[in-house]
Design an enzyme around this catalytic site. Structure first.
Site, mmCIF file in Angstrom:
data_model
loop_
_atom_site.group_PDB
_atom_site.id
_atom_site.type_symbol
_atom_site.label_atom_id
_atom_site.label_comp_id
_atom_site.label_asym_id
_atom_site.label_seq_id
_atom_site.Cartn_x
_atom_site.Cartn_y
_atom_site.Cartn_z
ATOM 1 N N GLU A 79 -7.069 5.036 7.652
ATOM 2 C CA GLU A 79 -6.798 6.438 7.268
ATOM 3 C C GLU A 79 -7.990 7.032 6.522
ATOM 4 O O GLU A 79 -8.230 8.238 6.598
ATOM 5 C CB GLU A 79 -5.508 6.502 6.430
ATOM 6 C CG GLU A 79 -4.275 6.317 7.315
ATOM 7 C CD GLU A 79 -3.065 5.705 6.623
ATOM 8 O OE1 GLU A 79 -3.030 5.669 5.383
ATOM 9 O OE2 GLU A 79 -2.151 5.258 7.341
ATOM 10 N N GLU A 91 -5.746 -4.738 10.839
ATOM 11 C CA GLU A 91 -4.768 -3.661 10.947
ATOM 12 C C GLU A 91 -5.039 -2.856 12.216
ATOM 13 O O GLU A 91 -5.838 -1.901 12.190
ATOM 14 C CB GLU A 91 -4.881 -2.721 9.735
ATOM 15 C CG GLU A 91 -4.479 -3.347 8.431
ATOM 16 C CD GLU A 91 -3.795 -2.324 7.527
ATOM 17 O OE1 GLU A 91 -2.662 -2.565 7.124
ATOM 18 O OE2 GLU A 91 -4.389 -1.261 7.258
ATOM 19 N N ASN A 136 0.867 -1.177 0.000
ATOM 20 C CA ASN A 136 0.000 0.000 0.000
ATOM 21 C C ASN A 136 0.908 1.233 0.000
ATOM 22 O O ASN A 136 1.459 1.603 1.026
ATOM 23 C CB ASN A 136 -0.886 -0.033 1.267
ATOM 24 C CG ASN A 136 -1.745 1.211 1.403
ATOM 25 O OD1 ASN A 136 -1.837 2.025 0.481
ATOM 26 N ND2 ASN A 136 -2.374 1.367 2.559
ATOM 27 N N SER A 184 3.121 -1.884 10.603
ATOM 28 C CA SER A 184 4.560 -1.954 10.881
ATOM 29 C C SER A 184 5.183 -3.302 10.517
ATOM 30 O O SER A 184 6.061 -3.809 11.223
ATOM 31 C CB SER A 184 4.851 -1.588 12.342
ATOM 32 O OG SER A 184 4.479 -0.243 12.586
ATOM 33 N N GLY A 208 2.174 2.493 10.857
ATOM 34 C CA GLY A 208 3.157 3.566 10.702
ATOM 35 C C GLY A 208 3.887 3.958 11.976
ATOM 36 O O GLY A 208 4.563 4.982 12.016
ATOM 37 N N LYS A 261 0.102 4.207 -0.387
ATOM 38 C CA LYS A 261 -0.594 5.399 0.158
ATOM 39 C C LYS A 261 -0.382 6.578 -0.784
ATOM 40 O O LYS A 261 -0.414 6.409 -1.997
ATOM 41 C CB LYS A 261 -0.135 5.670 1.588
ATOM 42 C CG LYS A 261 -0.274 4.422 2.469
ATOM 43 C CD LYS A 261 -0.137 4.679 3.942
ATOM 44 C CE LYS A 261 -0.278 3.362 4.695
ATOM 45 N NZ LYS A 261 -0.271 3.502 6.136
ATOM 46 N N GLY A 301 2.664 -1.049 4.410
ATOM 47 C CA GLY A 301 2.668 0.370 4.065
ATOM 48 C C GLY A 301 4.089 0.877 3.883
ATOM 49 O O GLY A 301 4.708 0.707 2.825
ATOM 50 N N HIS A 319 -9.716 1.368 4.821
ATOM 51 C CA HIS A 319 -8.464 1.600 5.556
ATOM 52 C C HIS A 319 -8.707 2.628 6.665
ATOM 53 O O HIS A 319 -9.483 3.574 6.481
ATOM 54 C CB HIS A 319 -7.375 2.099 4.589
ATOM 55 C CG HIS A 319 -6.016 2.084 5.198
ATOM 56 N ND1 HIS A 319 -5.595 3.059 6.070
ATOM 57 C CD2 HIS A 319 -5.001 1.194 5.100
ATOM 58 C CE1 HIS A 319 -4.368 2.769 6.473
ATOM 59 N NE2 HIS A 319 -3.980 1.640 5.892
HETATM 60 P P1 PGA Z 1 2.561 0.481 7.785
HETATM 61 O O1 PGA Z 1 1.105 0.689 7.143
HETATM 62 O O2 PGA Z 1 3.116 -0.796 7.202
HETATM 63 O O3 PGA Z 1 3.332 1.695 7.378
HETATM 64 O O4 PGA Z 1 2.378 0.382 9.255
HETATM 65 C C1 PGA Z 1 0.239 -0.395 6.929
HETATM 66 C C2 PGA Z 1 -1.039 0.099 6.328
HETATM 67 O O5 PGA Z 1 -1.479 1.201 6.651
HETATM 68 O O6 PGA Z 1 -1.662 -0.600 5.510
#
Ligand code: PGA
Length: 252
Positions: free
Chosen positions: A95, A167, A8, A213, A173, A10, A234, A93
Protein backbone atom coordinates in the site's frame (compact mmCIF):
# COMPACT_ATOMS: atom_id res chain seq x y z
CA UNK A 1 12.46 -19.23 16.79
CA UNK A 2 8.91 -18.57 17.89
CA UNK A 3 6.40 -17.70 15.15
CA UNK A 4 6.02 -13.95 14.74
CA UNK A 5 2.37 -12.85 14.53
CA UNK A 6 2.05 -9.22 13.49
CA UNK A 7 -1.16 -7.15 13.54
CA UNK A 8 -1.14 -4.40 10.95
CA UNK A 9 -4.01 -2.10 11.92
CA UNK A 10 -3.32 0.14 8.89
CA UNK A 11 -5.30 3.42 9.13
CA UNK A 12 -7.70 2.11 11.82
CA UNK A 13 -9.49 2.75 14.15
CA UNK A 14 -10.36 6.45 14.05
CA UNK A 15 -10.39 7.16 17.79
CA UNK A 16 -8.04 6.52 20.68
CA UNK A 17 -10.90 5.05 22.72
CA UNK A 18 -11.52 2.44 20.02
CA UNK A 19 -7.81 1.68 19.73
CA UNK A 20 -7.54 1.13 23.49
CA UNK A 21 -10.61 -1.08 23.47
CA UNK A 22 -9.28 -3.16 20.60
CA UNK A 23 -5.92 -3.57 22.31
CA UNK A 24 -7.54 -4.50 25.64
CA UNK A 25 -9.76 -7.12 24.06
CA UNK A 26 -6.83 -8.70 22.23
CA UNK A 27 -4.59 -8.66 25.30
CA UNK A 28 -7.25 -10.16 27.56
CA UNK A 29 -8.13 -12.80 25.00
CA UNK A 30 -4.60 -14.05 24.61
CA UNK A 31 -3.48 -14.00 28.26
CA UNK A 32 0.03 -15.10 27.38
CA UNK A 33 1.97 -15.63 24.20
CA UNK A 34 4.62 -18.07 25.26
CA UNK A 35 4.34 -19.99 22.01
CA UNK A 36 4.54 -16.95 19.74
CA UNK A 37 5.87 -13.43 19.51
CA UNK A 38 2.92 -11.09 19.04
CA UNK A 39 3.37 -7.57 17.69
CA UNK A 40 0.76 -4.87 17.23
CA UNK A 41 1.39 -2.12 14.69
CA UNK A 42 -1.15 0.66 15.33
CA UNK A 43 -1.20 4.08 13.64
CA UNK A 44 1.60 6.40 14.85
CA UNK A 45 -0.71 8.52 17.02
CA UNK A 46 -1.61 5.55 19.26
CA UNK A 47 1.91 4.20 19.77
CA UNK A 48 2.71 5.92 23.06
CA UNK A 49 -0.62 5.15 24.67
CA UNK A 50 -0.47 1.51 23.66
CA UNK A 51 3.16 1.36 24.79
CA UNK A 52 2.01 2.29 28.29
CA UNK A 53 -0.40 -0.64 28.30
CA UNK A 54 2.01 -3.25 26.95
CA UNK A 55 2.71 -6.47 28.77
CA UNK A 56 3.70 -9.47 26.67
CA UNK A 57 2.61 -7.94 23.37
CA UNK A 58 5.28 -6.01 21.48
CA UNK A 59 4.92 -2.77 19.59
CA UNK A 60 5.65 -2.04 15.94
CA UNK A 61 5.12 0.79 13.46
CA UNK A 62 3.70 0.56 9.96
CA UNK A 63 6.35 2.69 8.25
CA UNK A 64 9.22 5.07 8.99
CA UNK A 65 11.22 7.84 7.35
CA UNK A 66 14.89 7.40 6.39
CA UNK A 67 16.36 10.45 8.12
CA UNK A 68 16.75 10.76 11.89
CA UNK A 69 15.45 14.33 12.18
CA UNK A 70 15.23 17.66 10.37
CA UNK A 71 12.99 19.69 8.11
CA UNK A 72 10.83 16.89 6.71
CA UNK A 73 7.25 17.91 7.37
CA UNK A 74 4.98 15.07 8.32
CA UNK A 75 7.62 12.38 8.68
CA UNK A 76 8.34 10.07 11.65
CA UNK A 77 11.90 8.85 12.07
CA UNK A 78 13.22 5.47 13.25
CA UNK A 79 14.74 6.89 16.49
CA UNK A 80 11.36 8.47 17.27
CA UNK A 81 9.73 5.07 16.88
CA UNK A 82 12.35 3.44 19.05
CA UNK A 83 11.79 6.11 21.70
CA UNK A 84 8.03 5.54 21.50
CA UNK A 85 8.59 1.90 22.46
CA UNK A 86 8.65 0.21 19.05
CA UNK A 87 10.73 -2.85 18.49
CA UNK A 88 9.50 -3.61 14.98
CA UNK A 89 8.69 -1.62 11.87
CA UNK A 90 6.91 -2.72 8.70
CA UNK A 91 8.72 -1.42 5.62
CA UNK A 92 7.77 -1.51 1.95
CA UNK A 93 4.13 -2.55 2.35
CA UNK A 94 2.46 -2.72 -1.06
CA UNK A 95 0.00 0.00 0.00
CA UNK A 96 3.01 2.30 0.50
CA UNK A 97 4.18 1.45 -3.00
CA UNK A 98 0.72 1.88 -4.50
CA UNK A 99 -0.53 5.06 -2.81
CA UNK A 100 2.73 6.80 -1.88
CA UNK A 101 4.92 5.80 -4.81
CA UNK A 102 7.54 4.12 -2.66
CA UNK A 103 10.29 2.62 -4.78
CA UNK A 104 12.93 -0.02 -4.08
CA UNK A 105 15.41 2.81 -3.55
CA UNK A 106 13.25 4.49 -0.90
CA UNK A 107 12.59 1.17 0.79
CA UNK A 108 16.32 0.42 0.86
CA UNK A 109 16.96 3.76 2.61
CA UNK A 110 14.19 3.06 5.13
CA UNK A 111 15.52 -0.43 5.89
CA UNK A 112 19.01 0.96 6.53
CA UNK A 113 17.67 3.74 8.77
CA UNK A 114 15.48 1.33 10.74
CA UNK A 115 18.40 -1.04 11.37
CA UNK A 116 20.63 1.87 12.40
CA UNK A 117 18.05 2.92 15.00
CA UNK A 118 17.91 -0.61 16.43
CA UNK A 119 14.50 -1.55 15.05
CA UNK A 120 13.66 -4.96 13.56
CA UNK A 121 12.35 -4.46 10.03
CA UNK A 122 9.53 -6.50 8.55
CA UNK A 123 10.30 -6.11 4.87
CA UNK A 124 7.24 -6.71 2.65
CA UNK A 125 7.50 -8.09 -0.86
CA UNK A 126 4.97 -9.65 -3.22
CA UNK A 127 3.76 -9.79 -6.78
CA UNK A 128 0.64 -8.19 -8.25
CA UNK A 129 -2.07 -10.20 -9.98
CA UNK A 130 -0.75 -9.21 -13.42
CA UNK A 131 2.79 -10.17 -12.48
CA UNK A 132 1.53 -13.51 -11.25
CA UNK A 133 -0.42 -14.13 -14.46
CA UNK A 134 2.71 -13.26 -16.45
CA UNK A 135 4.67 -15.80 -14.46
CA UNK A 136 6.87 -13.08 -12.98
CA UNK A 137 6.53 -13.90 -9.30
CA UNK A 138 10.12 -15.07 -8.86
CA UNK A 139 11.53 -12.19 -10.88
CA UNK A 140 9.60 -9.65 -8.76
CA UNK A 141 10.57 -11.25 -5.44
CA UNK A 142 14.22 -11.44 -6.43
CA UNK A 143 14.35 -7.80 -7.59
CA UNK A 144 12.61 -6.56 -4.46
CA UNK A 145 14.99 -8.49 -2.22
CA UNK A 146 18.20 -7.56 -4.03
CA UNK A 147 17.27 -3.88 -4.39
CA UNK A 148 15.81 -3.57 -0.91
CA UNK A 149 18.81 -5.19 0.75
CA UNK A 150 21.43 -3.40 -1.36
CA UNK A 151 24.52 -2.52 0.73
CA UNK A 152 23.01 -3.95 3.92
CA UNK A 153 25.55 -6.25 5.56
CA UNK A 154 24.92 -9.78 6.66
CA UNK A 155 25.70 -8.86 10.26
CA UNK A 156 23.15 -6.02 10.15
CA UNK A 157 20.54 -8.45 8.83
CA UNK A 158 21.38 -10.94 11.56
CA UNK A 159 21.61 -8.49 14.45
CA UNK A 160 18.44 -6.62 13.57
CA UNK A 161 16.29 -9.78 13.69
CA UNK A 162 15.19 -9.00 10.20
CA UNK A 163 12.11 -10.64 8.72
CA UNK A 164 10.67 -10.78 5.23
CA UNK A 165 6.90 -10.84 4.70
CA UNK A 166 5.69 -12.52 1.52
CA UNK A 167 2.50 -10.62 0.75
CA UNK A 168 1.05 -11.34 -2.68
CA UNK A 169 -0.68 -8.06 -3.55
CA UNK A 170 -3.73 -9.84 -5.01
CA UNK A 171 -4.32 -11.58 -1.67
CA UNK A 172 -4.28 -8.45 0.50
CA UNK A 173 -7.72 -7.51 1.77
CA UNK A 174 -9.46 -9.63 -0.86
CA UNK A 175 -10.47 -12.63 1.24
CA UNK A 176 -8.60 -14.82 -1.26
CA UNK A 177 -5.48 -16.11 0.45
CA UNK A 178 -2.57 -17.66 -1.39
CA UNK A 179 -2.63 -21.41 -1.91
CA UNK A 180 -0.43 -23.12 0.74
CA UNK A 181 1.73 -24.83 -1.86
CA UNK A 182 2.31 -21.59 -3.74
CA UNK A 183 3.18 -19.87 -0.46
CA UNK A 184 5.63 -22.67 0.31
CA UNK A 185 7.18 -22.17 -3.14
CA UNK A 186 7.55 -18.43 -2.50
CA UNK A 187 9.02 -19.12 0.94
CA UNK A 188 11.67 -21.47 -0.48
CA UNK A 189 12.43 -19.08 -3.31
CA UNK A 190 12.92 -16.15 -0.88
CA UNK A 191 15.31 -18.30 1.16
CA UNK A 192 17.19 -19.20 -2.02
CA UNK A 193 17.67 -15.54 -2.94
CA UNK A 194 18.68 -14.70 0.63
CA UNK A 195 21.29 -17.45 0.50
CA UNK A 196 22.94 -15.55 -2.36
CA UNK A 197 23.41 -12.67 0.08
CA UNK A 198 24.03 -14.41 3.40
CA UNK A 199 25.42 -17.67 4.67
CA UNK A 200 23.06 -20.46 5.61
CA UNK A 201 23.11 -19.89 9.35
CA UNK A 202 22.03 -16.27 8.80
CA UNK A 203 19.29 -17.27 6.35
CA UNK A 204 17.88 -19.60 8.99
CA UNK A 205 17.61 -16.68 11.41
CA UNK A 206 15.54 -14.59 8.98
CA UNK A 207 11.88 -15.20 9.63
CA UNK A 208 9.69 -15.47 6.54
CA UNK A 209 6.11 -14.38 7.20
CA UNK A 210 3.00 -14.75 5.07
CA UNK A 211 0.44 -11.97 4.72
CA UNK A 212 -2.74 -11.66 2.65
CA UNK A 213 -6.23 -12.59 3.88
CA UNK A 214 -4.97 -14.53 6.90
CA UNK A 215 -7.78 -15.62 9.23
CA UNK A 216 -8.17 -18.06 12.11
CA UNK A 217 -9.30 -20.81 9.71
CA UNK A 218 -6.17 -20.73 7.50
CA UNK A 219 -3.46 -19.44 9.90
CA UNK A 220 -2.08 -22.75 11.07
CA UNK A 221 -1.76 -24.12 7.54
CA UNK A 222 0.52 -21.25 6.55
CA UNK A 223 2.77 -22.19 9.47
CA UNK A 224 2.60 -25.95 9.00
CA UNK A 225 2.05 -26.51 5.27
CA UNK A 226 3.78 -23.42 3.86
CA UNK A 227 6.45 -23.57 6.61
CA UNK A 228 6.15 -19.87 7.35
CA UNK A 229 7.81 -18.44 10.46
CA UNK A 230 4.96 -16.07 11.12
CA UNK A 231 2.01 -14.11 9.78
CA UNK A 232 1.27 -10.49 8.93
CA UNK A 233 -2.41 -9.91 9.58
CA UNK A 234 -4.40 -6.91 8.34
CA UNK A 235 -8.21 -7.03 8.36
CA UNK A 236 -8.48 -9.92 10.82
CA UNK A 237 -6.32 -8.08 13.37
CA UNK A 238 -9.13 -5.52 13.79
CA UNK A 239 -11.53 -8.27 14.89
CA UNK A 240 -10.40 -9.36 18.37
CA UNK A 241 -11.98 -12.82 18.16
CA UNK A 242 -10.37 -13.53 14.82
CA UNK A 243 -6.96 -12.27 15.84
CA UNK A 244 -7.08 -14.20 19.13
CA UNK A 245 -8.21 -17.23 17.11
CA UNK A 246 -5.18 -16.86 14.81
CA UNK A 247 -2.76 -16.73 17.75
CA UNK A 248 -4.41 -19.66 19.52
CA UNK A 249 -4.39 -21.71 16.33
CA UNK A 250 -0.68 -21.03 15.81
CA UNK A 251 0.45 -21.70 19.37
CA UNK A 252 -1.79 -24.79 19.44
P1 PGA B 1 -5.11 -8.48 5.03
O1 PGA B 1 -3.85 -7.49 4.96
O2 PGA B 1 -4.84 -9.45 6.15
O3 PGA B 1 -6.28 -7.59 5.30
O4 PGA B 1 -5.20 -9.16 3.72
C1 PGA B 1 -2.54 -7.96 5.15
C2 PGA B 1 -1.58 -6.82 5.02
O5 PGA B 1 -1.81 -5.91 4.23
O6 PGA B 1 -0.55 -6.79 5.71
Amino acid sequence: MKPLIVANWKCNPVSLAEAKQLFDLIEKGIENTEGAEVVICPPFSYLSIINNQLSFIKLGAQDCFWEEKGAYTGEISPPMLKNAGCQYVIIGHSERRKYFNETDEIINKKLKAAIKAGLSPIFCIGETETERKNDEMEKVLKNRLLNGLKDISQSDILNSQFSVAYEPVWAIGTGVACDFNDALGANLFIKKVLSELCDNSTVQQIRILYGGSVKSANAVDFIKKAKMDGLLVGGASLKPDEFIGIIKAVIG
